[in-house]
Design a protein around this motif. Structure first.
Motif, mmCIF file in Angstrom:
data_model
loop_
_atom_site.group_PDB
_atom_site.id
_atom_site.type_symbol
_atom_site.label_atom_id
_atom_site.label_comp_id
_atom_site.label_asym_id
_atom_site.label_seq_id
_atom_site.Cartn_x
_atom_site.Cartn_y
_atom_site.Cartn_z
ATOM 1 N N LEU A 168 6.476 13.270 6.457
ATOM 2 C CA LEU A 168 6.662 11.906 5.979
ATOM 3 C C LEU A 168 6.266 11.890 4.516
ATOM 4 O O LEU A 168 5.197 12.380 4.151
ATOM 5 N N LEU A 169 7.127 11.343 3.674
ATOM 6 C CA LEU A 169 6.870 11.240 2.237
ATOM 7 C C LEU A 169 6.513 9.791 1.919
ATOM 8 O O LEU A 169 7.140 8.870 2.439
ATOM 9 N N LYS A 170 5.503 9.604 1.065
ATOM 10 C CA LYS A 170 5.060 8.257 0.713
ATOM 11 C C LYS A 170 4.804 8.156 -0.785
ATOM 12 O O LYS A 170 4.458 9.145 -1.432
ATOM 13 N N VAL A 171 4.920 6.940 -1.299
ATOM 14 C CA VAL A 171 4.223 6.564 -2.526
ATOM 15 C C VAL A 171 3.067 5.691 -2.078
ATOM 16 O O VAL A 171 3.260 4.689 -1.382
ATOM 17 N N LEU A 172 1.852 6.101 -2.416
ATOM 18 C CA LEU A 172 0.629 5.415 -1.989
ATOM 19 C C LEU A 172 -0.011 4.754 -3.195
ATOM 20 O O LEU A 172 -0.189 5.391 -4.240
ATOM 21 N N ALA A 219 0.791 -1.221 0.000
ATOM 22 C CA ALA A 219 0.000 0.000 0.000
ATOM 23 C C ALA A 219 0.826 1.274 0.000
ATOM 24 O O ALA A 219 0.477 2.249 -0.661
ATOM 25 N N GLU A 220 1.923 1.298 0.776
ATOM 26 C CA GLU A 220 2.667 2.539 0.956
ATOM 27 C C GLU A 220 4.174 2.275 1.037
ATOM 28 O O GLU A 220 4.604 1.343 1.724
ATOM 29 N N LEU A 221 4.932 3.117 0.370
ATOM 30 C CA LEU A 221 6.378 3.157 0.502
ATOM 31 C C LEU A 221 6.710 4.389 1.331
ATOM 32 O O LEU A 221 6.414 5.513 0.922
ATOM 33 N N TRP A 222 7.287 4.186 2.532
ATOM 34 C CA TRP A 222 7.532 5.279 3.466
ATOM 35 C C TRP A 222 8.957 5.793 3.338
ATOM 36 O O TRP A 222 9.915 5.011 3.391
ATOM 37 N N MET A 223 9.082 7.134 3.254
ATOM 38 C CA MET A 223 10.395 7.779 3.202
ATOM 39 C C MET A 223 10.438 8.874 4.263
ATOM 40 O O MET A 223 9.720 9.865 4.152
ATOM 41 N N GLY A 224 11.236 8.666 5.297
ATOM 42 C CA GLY A 224 11.302 9.653 6.363
ATOM 43 C C GLY A 224 11.760 9.043 7.664
ATOM 44 O O GLY A 224 12.435 8.011 7.688
ATOM 45 N N ALA A 225 11.364 9.671 8.762
ATOM 46 C CA ALA A 225 11.829 9.262 10.087
ATOM 47 C C ALA A 225 10.650 9.032 11.017
ATOM 48 O O ALA A 225 10.673 9.431 12.177
ATOM 49 N N HIS A 226 9.624 8.381 10.500
ATOM 50 C CA HIS A 226 8.500 8.020 11.357
ATOM 51 C C HIS A 226 8.929 6.870 12.267
ATOM 52 O O HIS A 226 9.519 5.883 11.785
ATOM 53 N N PRO A 227 8.638 6.940 13.574
ATOM 54 C CA PRO A 227 9.083 5.878 14.485
ATOM 55 C C PRO A 227 8.569 4.490 14.106
ATOM 56 O O PRO A 227 9.209 3.480 14.417
ATOM 57 N N GLY A 228 7.423 4.421 13.418
ATOM 58 C CA GLY A 228 6.863 3.128 13.055
ATOM 59 C C GLY A 228 7.650 2.390 12.004
ATOM 60 O O GLY A 228 7.662 1.152 11.990
ATOM 61 N N ASP A 229 8.309 3.098 11.107
ATOM 62 C CA ASP A 229 9.088 2.476 10.022
ATOM 63 C C ASP A 229 10.057 3.501 9.439
ATOM 64 O O ASP A 229 9.888 3.957 8.300
ATOM 65 N N PRO A 230 11.092 3.881 10.182
ATOM 66 C CA PRO A 230 12.017 4.896 9.662
ATOM 67 C C PRO A 230 12.856 4.370 8.500
ATOM 68 O O PRO A 230 13.178 3.172 8.441
ATOM 69 N N SER A 231 13.170 5.260 7.564
ATOM 70 C CA SER A 231 14.105 4.915 6.492
ATOM 71 C C SER A 231 15.481 4.649 7.083
ATOM 72 O O SER A 231 15.826 5.121 8.169
#
Length: 403
Positions: A85-89, A34-46
């Motif tokens: 937080l940057l994503k590809v959704l 669903a989502e490609l996460w790019m950033g420093a979110h605690p749930g799934d940091p790059s």
């Protein structure tokens, strides 16, 4: 400037092809992505890839050197956190109907739930943090969405066109008060209907939508959407709420900004999404997850009318920027023709992701070749980035907003 390794989030509404194809992996993927996460979110940091190939969490890097990575001003403003937080959704099925709180609402709600002893990981918790969550989505493919309340006159015309027997008194609520107050009254009534009443009204509305589609009526797309939602979420009040919202089709490069209080649902398509680094969601329907109607009503903005669609403002050669008033983020689209050179600068931290073609990035050190689907982290101390390409390339750039 360093390459990023990013997490892919798997949700049931995701696509088995879009993100896998973007990353050059086998298609179809074994499960929806669903989502490609790019950033420093605690749930799934790059993870930042160093010259030796080793990778470190971007979250850890910021904690060790917030001023160097973010710049002193950004680090001070956001307490050492990357504010976006940057994503590809990629959506193959509709997401839940939802809205996000303002900063004031989030801070108040977070404190209230803390005081009430609601665990942070509780499924009935509304506020995971004390931050706002505005967001912007820019289409990479044709992108379908519901967003913002439609002009009341148009909604009355839609409800009249359906002419379901038990719908008439609800239509009258908006006819006698065709403004944001009338929308609030109608929405509140529909979303709080007892299930017994909903089980009578909703089938009538769906049957009326079938007739409207067969007759090629004026609201064909809106009716098809209601039918799709009704099939996916039988007996859900959110299906009726969808009748009140703008139905949008974005073409590649077009974007919508969703401020606090905007009721919306992404339906289908792939896009680049940028949002404040928060997890606060108030759901309205189209989901088995927790729906807190009283809290949702405190958050919703009943402003109505056409949803503004942005195509980007050219702010430099090869750079189109999507404007918002958000201090947390700004999104730009970078178009690099074959053989051309584009220079981008910001003075703060940046993430760049390549969404088409291939580009070579130079920022004072060794050049980095950015293949499609790959991204880089640029700390605030890096100089301007020079982007070149031997083929036509497209990149998206995320930065903190301009204050």
């Amino acid at each position: 400037m360093e390459l990023l390794r990013n997490a892919v989030r798997a949700y049931a509404w995701g696509s088995r092809t879009a993100i896998a194809e973007l990353l050059g992996r086998e298609v179809p993927a074994p499960h929806p992505e669903a989502e490609l996460w790019m950033g420093a979110h605690p749930g799934d940091p790059s993870r930042v890839v160093g010259p030796d190939g080793g990778a470190r969490s971007l979250l850890d890097l910021l904690a060790e050197d917030p001023d160097g990575q973010l710049g002193a001003r950004c680090a001070d403003r956001w307490a050492g956190r990357l504010p976006f937080l940057l994503k590809v959704l990629a959506a193959d099925e509709p997401l839940s109907l939802q809205a996000h709180p303002s900063a004031e609402q989030a801070a108040r709600g977070f404190a209230a739930e803390d005081a009430a002893g609601v665990p942070i990981d509780s499924p009935v918790r509304n506020y995971k943090d004390p931050s706002a969550k505005p967001e912007l989505i820019c289409a990479l493919t044709e992108f379908h969405a519901l967003a913002g309340f439609r002009a009341p006159e148009r909604t009355v015309a839609l409800l009249r066109a359906l002419d379901a027997p038990d719908l008439a008194p609800y239509t009258a609520l908006l006819e006698v008060q065709p403004d944001s107050g009338g929308l609030r009254a109608l929405f509140t009534t529909l979303i709080t209907l007892p299930q017994t009443a909903l089980d009578v009204l909703l089938p009538q509305v769906l049957d009326a939508c079938v007739v409207h589609v067969k007759e090629h009526g004026e609201f064909d797309m809106e009716c098809r959407t209601v039918l799709e939602l009704g099939e996916a979420y039988p007996g859900d009040a959110g299906v009726l709420a969808a009748l009140l919202l703008n139905r949008l089709v974005l073409q590649p490069g077009e974007a919508i900004f969703l401020p606090a209080g905007n009721l919306h649902a992404y339906l289908h398509g792939t896009g680049v999404e940028i949002l404040a680094n928060s997890d606060n969601v108030l759901r309205c329907g189209l989901t088995p997850k927790h729906v807190d109607v009283p809290e949702l009503m405190r958050v919703l903005d009943f402003s109505c009318g056409d949803m503004p669609v942005q195509r980007g403002e050219q702010t430099a050669p090869g750079v189109w920027t999507y404007r918002t008033e958000c201090p947390e983020f700004e999104l730009s689209r970078v178009e690099v023709p074959a053989g051309a050179e584009v220079v981008v600068d910001h003075g703060g931290p940046q993430i760049l992701v390549c969404t088409r073609g291939r580009a070579t990035l130079t920022a004072g050190g060794a050049p980095v070749v950015l293949e499609r689907g790959r991204s880089v982290w640029l700390p605030a101390t890096d100089p301007a980035v020079v982007i070149t390409s031997d083929v036509s390339a497209q990149l998206f750039r995320a930065t903190p907003g301009v204050e």
